[in-house]
Design an enzyme around this catalytic site. Structure first.
Site, PDB file in Angstrom:
ATOM      1  N   SER A   1       0.436   6.503   2.852  1.00  0.00           N
ATOM      2  CA  SER A   1       1.218   7.400   3.790  1.00  0.00           C
ATOM      3  C   SER A   1       2.401   7.971   2.957  1.00  0.00           C
ATOM      4  CB  SER A   1       1.689   6.540   5.019  1.00  0.00           C
ATOM      5  OG  SER A   1       0.603   6.238   5.816  1.00  0.00           O
TER       6      SER A   1
ATOM      7  N   GLN B   1       0.771  -1.338  -0.076  1.00  0.00           N
ATOM      8  CA  GLN B   1       0.044   0.024   0.073  1.00  0.00           C
ATOM      9  C   GLN B   1       0.944   1.258   0.054  1.00  0.00           C
ATOM     10  OE1 GLN B   1      -2.135   1.581   3.590  1.00  0.00           O
ATOM     11  NE2 GLN B   1      -3.946   1.080   2.834  1.00  0.00           N
TER      12      GLN B   1
ATOM     13  N   GLU C   1     -19.421  -7.092   5.172  1.00  0.00           N
ATOM     14  CA  GLU C   1     -18.041  -7.087   5.837  1.00  0.00           C
ATOM     15  C   GLU C   1     -17.499  -8.455   6.306  1.00  0.00           C
ATOM     16  OE1 GLU C   1     -17.842  -3.506   8.300  1.00  0.00           O
ATOM     17  OE2 GLU C   1     -17.950  -2.004   6.683  1.00  0.00           O
TER      18      GLU C   1
ATOM     19  N   SER D   1       4.923  -1.422   4.218  1.00  0.00           N
ATOM     20  CA  SER D   1       5.445  -2.742   4.381  1.00  0.00           C
ATOM     21  C   SER D   1       5.089  -3.529   3.265  1.00  0.00           C
ATOM     22  CB  SER D   1       4.476  -3.090   5.599  1.00  0.00           C
ATOM     23  OG  SER D   1       3.120  -3.165   5.123  1.00  0.00           O
TER      24      SER D   1
END
Length: 730
Positions: free
Chosen positions: A472, A469, A588, A504
């Site tokens: 950030s 991902q 979910e 990560s």
């Protein structure tokens, strides 16, 4: 909010709340405050007529045949409204007598003609045996409800010094009214000298069972007190202005009220669990553990939150005219009358060290067995497969993420997901864990085109595609919408430039999801787009490991220099990035941690306690108990969230509080574990599972996924309705 979860529980709450609004008016409360002694409430008959005094008692004595949970809901509501009168001691007495098999006195307690009074500490009351008779002598500790009580449940000591309980009518006792810290529900004391006790007046019921019943109902009332204090503080913080701003905008106030809410939620969930445990057929040690946890958590929570309420209110909270001090006095009285928080924390630790565990389970509906048979049959072939063949089979059958819609998942609702999890564990087969892909794939299914679905979803479910991902940035962590990585439209695609951090798996991933700004002329949330980046085959990526405080380098910083992303790797439309980043499917993921409610950290600390040189001391026992209480309350919050999902409801406040409390619990657990490990914890090159490495690793948990301060803002603003911080310059 309420202790209960079901529609029936909420209807009961609303009924009691409506009754309290009619009968426990501010004038009634102030009359009780100003009175010199406690009076028998005029409205008591109304409460009895509604059946509130006997919800937990059998129908043959006039009760409703329900459980202690329903009575706990009533206690919570009456506590919230500061209703005068001896409801709490009366229902404690009736619950104890019912558990002891005493039915003769119950009808009067149910119909309101008899008031109960309780002293849980012996004072100097002691039993003596002489010539075949049992006598009682001494002076009791404070008796809750003693000024108006008719039937007294009193603690005493026997010849061995153990605590026992006796039940004696008022007319056989010398009762002295006492000036009381709690000016709404006052105390008394009892003095006797050689009182001969009749058969049955010394209860055969184990004294700890009496204390557990009292602890559960005390905790229920404390939950109501805490809820009032939190609501009052939040309401005031929304309107009170100082320094030109509503005080709820100041983080010092907002975060205090948010933490008040967290404590209140802990009180509520542990009281709920204890009430359930005492009404279930569970081992006595397990039920007693649940009661000890709520005694440790709820009473202290009400006391601390009541103090915080006065602090938020400021000067007005310190006046006699405001009700805040009434709640503080009540909370502190309950806490002291029940016994010190430290003693209950020690009991939690002692029970746990002796092997007691609160097992978290859910009762699934009948349809679960049909689902179970189909799942079990479908998993049978997987048991004979190994490696990639097994993973592929499970992925193709929809087991990697069962909550996803078919054909990618099994469109599993909450019940089906829990059944599947149980059967996977029973078959000892594990589907591939997509990790970051667990966020990516639902987003692609919801917003991607057919080509993107075919290209990325099957391989991700099998484990052939690993994701990272790229969200950030050095200047955009918790405030993700402020990111500055830029995407410029070029022929056939986009050119990306910027820097990402805390990524990560960047060195292991095949693909990454990247948010970049495609329009700088619109509000910051609206100018972002969502790209799929080929990590291994793209030029313009410089991935540099970031060494963490653990010494490992699991995170990375990624420098993006004229990285070309083709048009077919833009998901959705330009500007959809923020919406996509927040995507979750309506159906979910639901999970349930079975077995012990303590979690890995709690179990590790329990194991470590057994190895302490010289054994665990009193201070360590208290600390261990507090940590175990936090572990259990976190597990209970997860259970309640699961039960809401099974009922088709939206997640409750528990899910919002769980991360805040859970992170701090884990950090404290490993800090204490390192301390208990002693000097050996200071050696270098520790294993990843050591207390030292776990302590260091846990420091990131209050930062990752939204810092603790951001979580407090979210609770304050989204749940409690406190005003947002103003935009800079406004």
């Amino acid at each position: 909010m309420t202790i209960g979860l079901s529609d029936e529980d909420r209807e009961l709450r609303d009924s009691v709340r409506g009754w309290a609004a009619r009968y426990a008016t501010p004038a009634v409360i102030r009359e009780a405050d100003e009175a010199k002694a406690e009076a028998r409430p005029e409205y008591w008959a109304s409460l009895a007529e509604l059946g509130m005094l006997g919800l937990h008692l059998p129908e043959e004595v006039g009760g409703a045949g329900f459980t202690l949970l329903e009575t706990a809901i009533v206690a919570e509501e009456l506590g919230r409204a500061m209703v005068p009168g001896p409801f709490l001691p009366t229902v404690v007495v009736s619950a104890v007598l019912n558990a002891a098999g005493h039915t003769a006195e119950l009808e009067g307690l149910v119909d309101g003609s008899t008031f109960g009074a309780v002293a849980l500490q012996p004072g100097t009351l002691a039993l003596a045996q002489a010539e075949g008779a049992t006598t009682l002598s001494g002076t009791s500790s404070l008796v809750l409800g003693g000024q108006v009580g008719d039937l007294f449940l009193l603690a005493a000591t026997d010849a061995a010094g153990d605590r026992v309980f006796v039940v004696v009518p008022r007319d056989r006792l010398t009762v002295t009214d006492l000036p009381s810290h709690d000016v709404i529900r006052r105390n008394a004391e009892v003095t006797v000298d050689g009182l001969a006790l009749a058969d049955g007046e010394v209860l055969a019921l184990d004294a700890q069972r009496v204390l557990d019943i009292a602890a559960t109902l005390f905790a229920a009332e404390a939950s109501g007190l805490a809820d009032w204090a939190t609501t009052t503080a939040a309401d005031y913080a929304r309107v009170r202005k100082q320094f030109g701003r509503v005080i709820g905008q100041f983080q010092g106030v907002k975060h205090k009220v948010a933490r008040m809410f967290g404590r209140t939620e802990q009180a509520r969930v542990t009281a709920w669990d204890a009430a359930r445990a005492l009404g279930e057929e569970v081992p006595a040690e397990e039920a007693s553990l649940a009661a000890a946890v709520t005694a440790s958590v709820a009473l202290d929570a009400a006391f601390q939150v009541s103090k915080d309420c006065i602090q938020v209110l400021g000067g007005i909270g310190y006046t006699w005219e405001h009700d805040a001090h009434l709640y503080l006095r009540r909370a502190q009285s309950l806490r002291i009358l029940l016994g010190s928080t430290g003693s209950w924390q020690q009991r939690v630790a002692e029970l746990t060290l002796a092997g007691a565990r609160r097992v978290l389970t859910v009762e699934l509906p009948a349809e679960a067995e049909r689902i179970r048979a189909d799942v079990r049959a479908e998993l049978e072939p997987a048991k004979a497969k190994t490696g990639a063949d097994r993973t592929t089979y499970l992925a193709e059958k929809g087991y990697t993420s069962p909550h996803l819609p078919a054909p990618w998942g099994k469109s599993a609702d909450a019940v089906a997901q829990l059944v599947i999890a149980e059967e996977l564990a029973a078959a000892d087969v594990k589907p591939h864990d997509m990790i970051i892909g667990n966020w990516v794939i639902p987003t692609l299914i919801a917003h991607g085109n057919a080509e993107q679905l075919d290209r990325f979803v099957p391989g991700s479910l099998r484990g052939d595609i690993v994701w990272c991902q790229l969200f950030s940035e050095p200047g955009a962590g918790s405030d993700l919408a402020s990111l500055s990585t830029k995407a410029t439209k070029v022929e056939g695609g986009w050119k990306l430039n910027g820097q990402k951090v805390w990524t990560s798996m960047a060195r292991d991933a095949h693909w990454g999801i990247c948010l970049a700004r495609t329009d700088a002329d619109v509000p910051k949330h609206k100018g972002l787009s969502y790209f799929l980046v080929d990590i291994r085959n793209s030029e313009g990526l410089d991935i540099r490991p970031l060494r963490e405080i653990t010494g490992e380098a699991l995170f990375n910083e990624v420098f993006i220099d004229d990285l070309f992303v083709p048009d077919d790797c833009l998901v959705g439309e330009p500007g959809d990035g923020w919406k996509l980043a927040r995507t979750t499917l309506a159906n979910e993921r639901v999970s349930m941690t079975g077995g012990s409610s303590l979690g890995d950290g709690g179990e590790a600390l329990v194991a470590l306690a057994d190895t302490l040189p010289g054994g665990i001391d009193a201070h360590q026992l208290t600390v261990l108990g507090q940590i175990l209480c936090d572990a259990q309350s976190g597990g209970i919050m997860g259970l309640r969230t699961t039960l809401r999902s099974l009922a088709g409801s939206q997640p409750g406040a528990e899910s919002s509080v769980a991360k805040l409390l859970g992170v701090e619990h884990i950090q404290q657990t490993w800090e204490v574990a390192m301390e208990w490990a002693g000097p050996s914890s200071l050696l270098g090159d520790q294993e990843r599972t050591s207390a030292t490495q776990m302590f260091l690793n846990s420091q990131c948990m209050s930062i990752a996924g939204g810092t603790t301060n951001v979580q407090l803002n979210i609770i304050g603003e989204r749940i409690l309705g406190l005003p947002r911080d103003p935009e800079p310059g406004k």
